[in-house]
Design a protein around this motif. Sequence first.
Motif, PDB file in Angstrom:
ATOM      1  N   UNK A   8      -6.340 -12.344  -5.204  1.00  0.00           N
ATOM      2  CA  UNK A   8      -6.618 -13.770  -5.584  1.00  0.00           C
ATOM      3  C   UNK A   8      -7.579 -13.679  -6.729  1.00  0.00           C
ATOM      4  N   UNK A   9      -8.639 -12.761  -6.568  1.00  0.00           N
ATOM      5  CA  UNK A   9      -9.538 -12.796  -7.365  1.00  0.00           C
ATOM      6  C   UNK A   9      -9.445 -11.730  -8.602  1.00  0.00           C
ATOM      7  N   UNK A  10      -8.138 -11.180  -8.551  1.00  0.00           N
ATOM      8  CA  UNK A  10      -7.787 -10.208  -9.690  1.00  0.00           C
ATOM      9  C   UNK A  10      -8.474  -8.956  -9.425  1.00  0.00           C
ATOM     10  N   UNK A  11      -8.697  -8.474  -8.492  1.00  0.00           N
ATOM     11  CA  UNK A  11      -9.180  -7.147  -8.129  1.00  0.00           C
ATOM     12  C   UNK A  11      -8.044  -6.129  -8.001  1.00  0.00           C
ATOM     13  N   UNK A  12      -6.947  -6.421  -7.920  1.00  0.00           N
ATOM     14  CA  UNK A  12      -5.827  -5.405  -8.005  1.00  0.00           C
ATOM     15  C   UNK A  12      -4.481  -5.965  -7.431  1.00  0.00           C
ATOM     16  N   UNK A  13      -3.573  -5.068  -7.157  1.00  0.00           N
ATOM     17  CA  UNK A  13      -2.315  -5.311  -6.597  1.00  0.00           C
ATOM     18  C   UNK A  13      -2.296  -5.000  -5.026  1.00  0.00           C
ATOM     19  N   UNK A  14      -1.818  -5.990  -4.491  1.00  0.00           N
ATOM     20  CA  UNK A  14      -1.621  -5.876  -2.841  1.00  0.00           C
ATOM     21  C   UNK A  14      -0.037  -5.834  -2.274  1.00  0.00           C
ATOM     22  N   UNK A  15      -0.143  -5.401  -1.156  1.00  0.00           N
ATOM     23  CA  UNK A  15       1.355  -5.244  -0.515  1.00  0.00           C
ATOM     24  C   UNK A  15       1.208  -6.155   0.906  1.00  0.00           C
ATOM     25  N   UNK A  16       1.829  -7.173   0.922  1.00  0.00           N
ATOM     26  CA  UNK A  16       1.478  -7.882   2.012  1.00  0.00           C
ATOM     27  C   UNK A  16       2.829  -8.738   2.583  1.00  0.00           C
ATOM     28  N   UNK A  17       2.769  -9.497   3.462  1.00  0.00           N
ATOM     29  CA  UNK A  17       3.947 -10.196   4.130  1.00  0.00           C
ATOM     30  C   UNK A  17       4.072 -11.383   3.409  1.00  0.00           C
ATOM     31  N   UNK A  18       5.300 -11.563   3.006  1.00  0.00           N
ATOM     32  CA  UNK A  18       5.758 -12.575   2.082  1.00  0.00           C
ATOM     33  C   UNK A  18       5.229 -14.011   2.384  1.00  0.00           C
ATOM     34  N   UNK A  19       5.533 -14.068   3.770  1.00  0.00           N
ATOM     35  CA  UNK A  19       5.024 -15.760   4.116  1.00  0.00           C
ATOM     36  C   UNK A  19       3.605 -15.861   4.047  1.00  0.00           C
ATOM     37  N   UNK A  28       4.354 -19.839  -5.162  1.00  0.00           N
ATOM     38  CA  UNK A  28       4.895 -21.259  -5.531  1.00  0.00           C
ATOM     39  C   UNK A  28       3.981 -22.079  -6.565  1.00  0.00           C
ATOM     40  N   UNK A  29       2.672 -21.951  -6.285  1.00  0.00           N
ATOM     41  CA  UNK A  29       1.457 -22.708  -7.039  1.00  0.00           C
ATOM     42  C   UNK A  29       1.174 -21.715  -8.330  1.00  0.00           C
ATOM     43  N   UNK A  30       1.776 -20.809  -8.413  1.00  0.00           N
ATOM     44  CA  UNK A  30       1.457 -19.906  -9.603  1.00  0.00           C
ATOM     45  C   UNK A  30       0.041 -19.201  -9.637  1.00  0.00           C
ATOM     46  N   UNK A  31      -0.665 -19.037  -8.303  1.00  0.00           N
ATOM     47  CA  UNK A  31      -2.026 -18.470  -8.147  1.00  0.00           C
ATOM     48  C   UNK A  31      -1.799 -16.869  -8.401  1.00  0.00           C
ATOM     49  N   UNK A  32      -0.415 -16.354  -7.700  1.00  0.00           N
ATOM     50  CA  UNK A  32      -0.104 -15.229  -7.565  1.00  0.00           C
ATOM     51  C   UNK A  32       1.276 -14.825  -8.186  1.00  0.00           C
ATOM     52  N   UNK A  33       1.469 -13.593  -8.716  1.00  0.00           N
ATOM     53  CA  UNK A  33       2.688 -13.326  -9.060  1.00  0.00           C
ATOM     54  C   UNK A  33       3.184 -12.098  -8.421  1.00  0.00           C
ATOM     55  N   UNK A  34       4.565 -12.061  -8.103  1.00  0.00           N
ATOM     56  CA  UNK A  34       5.217 -11.169  -7.350  1.00  0.00           C
ATOM     57  C   UNK A  34       6.144 -10.271  -8.219  1.00  0.00           C
ATOM     58  N   UNK A  35       5.779  -8.915  -7.838  1.00  0.00           N
ATOM     59  CA  UNK A  35       6.746  -7.976  -8.752  1.00  0.00           C
ATOM     60  C   UNK A  35       7.487  -7.064  -7.621  1.00  0.00           C
ATOM     61  N   UNK A  36       8.282  -6.203  -8.414  1.00  0.00           N
ATOM     62  CA  UNK A  36       9.263  -5.425  -7.392  1.00  0.00           C
ATOM     63  C   UNK A  36      10.089  -6.055  -6.372  1.00  0.00           C
ATOM     64  N   UNK A  37      10.443  -7.305  -6.397  1.00  0.00           N
ATOM     65  CA  UNK A  37      11.046  -7.970  -5.264  1.00  0.00           C
ATOM     66  C   UNK A  37      12.447  -7.421  -4.781  1.00  0.00           C
ATOM     67  N   UNK A  38      13.031  -6.666  -6.005  1.00  0.00           N
ATOM     68  CA  UNK A  38      14.291  -5.949  -5.319  1.00  0.00           C
ATOM     69  C   UNK A  38      14.143  -4.777  -4.957  1.00  0.00           C
ATOM     70  N   UNK A  39      12.832  -4.335  -4.637  1.00  0.00           N
ATOM     71  CA  UNK A  39      12.603  -3.249  -3.845  1.00  0.00           C
ATOM     72  C   UNK A  39      11.955  -3.496  -2.553  1.00  0.00           C
ATOM     73  N   UNK A  40      11.971  -4.596  -2.027  1.00  0.00           N
ATOM     74  CA  UNK A  40      11.633  -5.402  -0.639  1.00  0.00           C
ATOM     75  C   UNK A  40      12.674  -5.998   0.120  1.00  0.00           C
ATOM     76  N   UNK A  41      13.646  -5.431   0.639  1.00  0.00           N
ATOM     77  CA  UNK A  41      14.548  -6.107   1.325  1.00  0.00           C
ATOM     78  C   UNK A  41      13.966  -6.609   2.724  1.00  0.00           C
ATOM     79  N   UNK A  42      14.466  -7.623   3.286  1.00  0.00           N
ATOM     80  CA  UNK A  42      14.065  -8.112   4.792  1.00  0.00           C
ATOM     81  C   UNK A  42      14.164  -6.987   5.671  1.00  0.00           C
ATOM     82  N   UNK A  43      13.471  -7.277   6.852  1.00  0.00           N
ATOM     83  CA  UNK A  43      13.979  -6.298   7.987  1.00  0.00           C
ATOM     84  C   UNK A  43      13.448  -6.879   9.306  1.00  0.00           C
ATOM     85  N   UNK A  44      14.042  -6.489  10.502  1.00  0.00           N
ATOM     86  CA  UNK A  44      13.894  -7.308  11.702  1.00  0.00           C
ATOM     87  C   UNK A  44      12.338  -7.595  11.945  1.00  0.00           C
ATOM     88  N   UNK A  45      12.078  -9.107  12.412  1.00  0.00           N
ATOM     89  CA  UNK A  45      10.786  -9.515  12.507  1.00  0.00           C
ATOM     90  C   UNK A  45      10.129  -9.068  13.684  1.00  0.00           C
TER      91      UNK A  45
END
Length: 297
Positions: free
Chosen positions: A236-247, A254-271
């Motif tokens: 959130x502080x703009x220090x870099x990209x992160x790989x996190x759980x979507x939820x 949704x608030x626009x504080x973060x931007x998502x990229x490479x969504x098509x490379x992140x399919x769902x998997x068993x929870x």
Amino acid sequence: MPRTDLNDLQAFRSVATERSFTRAAAQIGVSPSALSQTLRALEARLGLRLLTRTTRSVAPTEAGERLLRTLGPALDQIDTGLAALGDLREKPGGTIRITAAEHPADSILLPALQQLLPDYPDIKVEVEVDNTLLDLVAGRYDAGVRLGEQVAKDMVAVRIGPDIRMAVIGAPSYFARHPQPKTPQDLTDHNCINIRLPTLGGLYAWEFEKGRREMKVRVEGQLVVNTAPLLNKAVLAGLGLAFVFEDQVRGHLEAGRLVRVLADWCPPFPGYHLYYPSRRQPTPAFALLVEALRYRR
């Protein structure tokens, strides 16, 4: 005097109370002849006649009346004690120890416990947040929570959460200085915030999948952390990209504080799944917890 079986004393009380071998036998679930033999054997061991028998009636003797007065309250107390043990067995209560990673403890366990515990004050749950794969038996845990793919085959696994997706995210301020990656390989040109795995002590390789293509990318960056809250603050502080759980970041996206990229490379998997040894005999409290956590689509 030889020790008298409690069942024989119960049989005597039934006959003396009912004043009938037939009715007492039906109550106990034996034949009248078998009950008569039991009472004769009891009288022989005591050396006293307890019942006066005629062709039309059965009545306790003086010794029988005295025994009945002494015996009745004692047997009632035993019956009450045994019933109380039965209630304890059926009444949901006791302590349940669970080991869980930070993410499911916060997103799944706590909401379920908020619904369950107020209705069952005798149930206590101890949640130990640990991101390593602990041995349940050695750690004396009743159950653990992990992703489905991490659960050992010899465990009972109950699904407790929906499918999960990962997300590559960055702050608008970061993307104002850097172009958005189009493929996972592009991440090698970005300042990525790494997270150190507690199990092996190594850095987590970001995992991607698209169609039949699977890919792991070992990213580089200036910052390494080992907790999700710190990771989220850093991105959130703009220090870099992160790989996190979507939820975990859905609100920020949704608030626009973060931007998502490479969504098509992140399919769902068993929870997440609750898992426990197959030989475990579930208590009423544990069975209630399982049902409270069970995922229903």
